[in-house]
Design a protein around this motif. Structure first.
Motif, PDB file in Angstrom:
ATOM      1  N   THR A 246       4.614   8.938  -9.305  1.00  0.00           N
ATOM      2  CA  THR A 246       5.585   9.429 -10.276  1.00  0.00           C
ATOM      3  C   THR A 246       6.030  10.842  -9.936  1.00  0.00           C
ATOM      4  N   ARG A 247       5.123  11.654  -9.433  1.00  0.00           N
ATOM      5  CA  ARG A 247       5.494  13.007  -9.018  1.00  0.00           C
ATOM      6  C   ARG A 247       6.557  12.977  -7.925  1.00  0.00           C
ATOM      7  N   ARG A 248       6.468  11.978  -7.054  1.00  0.00           N
ATOM      8  CA  ARG A 248       7.413  11.915  -5.935  1.00  0.00           C
ATOM      9  C   ARG A 248       8.693  11.157  -6.278  1.00  0.00           C
ATOM     10  N   LEU A 249       8.550  10.056  -7.040  1.00  0.00           N
ATOM     11  CA  LEU A 249       9.685   9.148  -7.239  1.00  0.00           C
ATOM     12  C   LEU A 249      10.246   9.162  -8.654  1.00  0.00           C
ATOM     13  N   GLY A 250       9.605   9.878  -9.562  1.00  0.00           N
ATOM     14  CA  GLY A 250      10.060   9.871 -10.949  1.00  0.00           C
ATOM     15  C   GLY A 250       9.415   8.730 -11.726  1.00  0.00           C
ATOM     16  N   ALA A 274       2.158   4.271   2.023  1.00  0.00           N
ATOM     17  CA  ALA A 274       3.590   4.284   2.334  1.00  0.00           C
ATOM     18  C   ALA A 274       4.387   5.245   1.468  1.00  0.00           C
ATOM     19  N   LEU A 275       3.725   5.936   0.557  1.00  0.00           N
ATOM     20  CA  LEU A 275       4.413   6.735  -0.443  1.00  0.00           C
ATOM     21  C   LEU A 275       5.313   7.814   0.169  1.00  0.00           C
ATOM     22  N   ASP A 276       4.848   8.452   1.228  1.00  0.00           N
ATOM     23  CA  ASP A 276       5.640   9.546   1.807  1.00  0.00           C
ATOM     24  C   ASP A 276       6.744   9.052   2.736  1.00  0.00           C
ATOM     25  N   GLN A 277       6.905   7.725   2.827  1.00  0.00           N
ATOM     26  CA  GLN A 277       7.910   7.151   3.721  1.00  0.00           C
ATOM     27  C   GLN A 277       9.094   6.541   2.967  1.00  0.00           C
ATOM     28  N   VAL A 278       9.078   6.608   1.630  1.00  0.00           N
ATOM     29  CA  VAL A 278      10.136   5.994   0.828  1.00  0.00           C
ATOM     30  C   VAL A 278      10.746   7.030  -0.114  1.00  0.00           C
ATOM     31  N   TRP A 281      11.361   3.824  -6.004  1.00  0.00           N
ATOM     32  CA  TRP A 281      10.353   2.834  -6.391  1.00  0.00           C
ATOM     33  C   TRP A 281      10.682   1.465  -5.798  1.00  0.00           C
ATOM     34  N   ALA A 282      11.967   1.120  -5.772  1.00  0.00           N
ATOM     35  CA  ALA A 282      12.376  -0.196  -5.247  1.00  0.00           C
ATOM     36  C   ALA A 282      11.924  -0.381  -3.812  1.00  0.00           C
ATOM     37  N   GLU A 283      12.080   0.675  -3.005  1.00  0.00           N
ATOM     38  CA  GLU A 283      11.617   0.601  -1.613  1.00  0.00           C
ATOM     39  C   GLU A 283      10.111   0.427  -1.529  1.00  0.00           C
ATOM     40  N   LEU A 284       9.400   1.113  -2.414  1.00  0.00           N
ATOM     41  CA  LEU A 284       7.943   1.117  -2.334  1.00  0.00           C
ATOM     42  C   LEU A 284       7.335  -0.222  -2.725  1.00  0.00           C
TER      43      LEU A 284
END
Length: 287
Positions: A246-250, A274-278, A281-284
């Protein structure tokens, strides 16, 4: 379906039922646990406390760790009516949400039903306690039976380490030997709602020996709760992943939250890697 923490919360209510009145904001009165046959509907509905005031009444407590918002209000209504029918006593119902992921806009504390003309023919109210919004000081100065909930409360004014230290002071001075073990066991098991197992173990390392000697803990294991503990660990890991993501993607939408709720521990770990590569949320969480 019983939650992974069902045996633990049930045991805490049985331990000292009067302690729960303070948490719920009810006046102190002599209490006893009531064994009514609500298990025909669900084993989750047996946390019924009889408050021996004048007149006596019942308190029904439901604990919720997973996201089941739309089903909870109807379930609360059903259990309330069943308890009333079986005991002929007034019943106050409360749902205690153990973590933010259990919350829902549907949990308003009320159930209404309307006639076709729009007039109301049924109105039912129940209390909702969101532990993560409850100041931890309220728990730390409350009864021993509610003390294991402390690490799930609002810790913004303190630290988890300070909370554990305050708990230790009270448990060591106020609880008997087996009660100490029971309280630490419950604290450790419930910590899995919020913390990964490594973090929970570090916070509670001084209590681990007590926990392993606990008759409650051994009973939980004997009843097949190893699976429940594993589920609790998964919940803790999911909670940590959701916080970081959530911190990264909202904030995720409802559909994404549902997908996270159903994801296995392996999938959660893969998403974390994979979090730092997207960027979304849809991508993840794509299928």
């Amino acid at each position: 379906m019983p939650t992974p923490f069902d045996a633990t919360t049930k045991e805490l209510v049985r331990f000292q039922p009067e302690d729960w009145l303070a948490l719920l904001g009810l006046p102190p009165e002599p209490c006893e646990l009531v064994d009514t046959d609500l298990a025909t509907v669900s084993t989750e509905a047996d946390r019924l406390i009889q408050v021996n005031s004048t007149p006596p009444y019942l308190v029904h407590i439901e604990f919720q760790a997973g996201h089941d918002g739309h089903a909870v209000p109807v379930r609360m209504l059903r259990y309330n009516v069943l308890a009333d029918a079986q005991t002929s006593l007034s019943v106050l119902s409360y749902v205690i949400l153990l973590r933010p992921e259990a919350d829902s806009p549907a949990l308003t504390g009320a159930v209404e039903r309307l006639r076709p003309n729009g007039s109301r023919y049924l109105a039912f109210e129940y209390g909702v306690i969101r532990l993560w919004k409850l100041p931890v000081a309220n728990i730390l100065r409350g009864g021993l039976a509610t003390l294991p909930l402390a690490l799930l409360c609002d810790l913004s004014a303190t630290t988890a380490e300070n909370v554990v230290s305050s708990m230790a002071t009270r448990i060591e001075t106020e609880a008997r030997v087996e009660s100490k073990r029971k309280l630490w066991a419950s604290t450790y098991l419930l910590a899995g709602v919020r913390y990964a197992p490594q973090i929970a173990g570090k916070l509670l390392e001084k209590a681990v020996a007590e926990m392993k000697e606990s008759m409650t803990y051994q009973k939980i294991l004997a009843d097949g709760r190893e699976e429940g503990i594993a589920q609790g660990v998964a919940l803790g890991e999911r909670r940590f992943f959701l916080k970081m993501a959530t911190r990264r993607l909202g904030e995720p939408d409802a559909a994404t939250l549902a997908k996270i709720e159903q994801a296995s521990a392996i999938t959660i770990e893969q998403w974390g890697d994979a979090l730092d590569q997207v960027e979304t949320w849809a991508e993840l969480v794509k299928a």
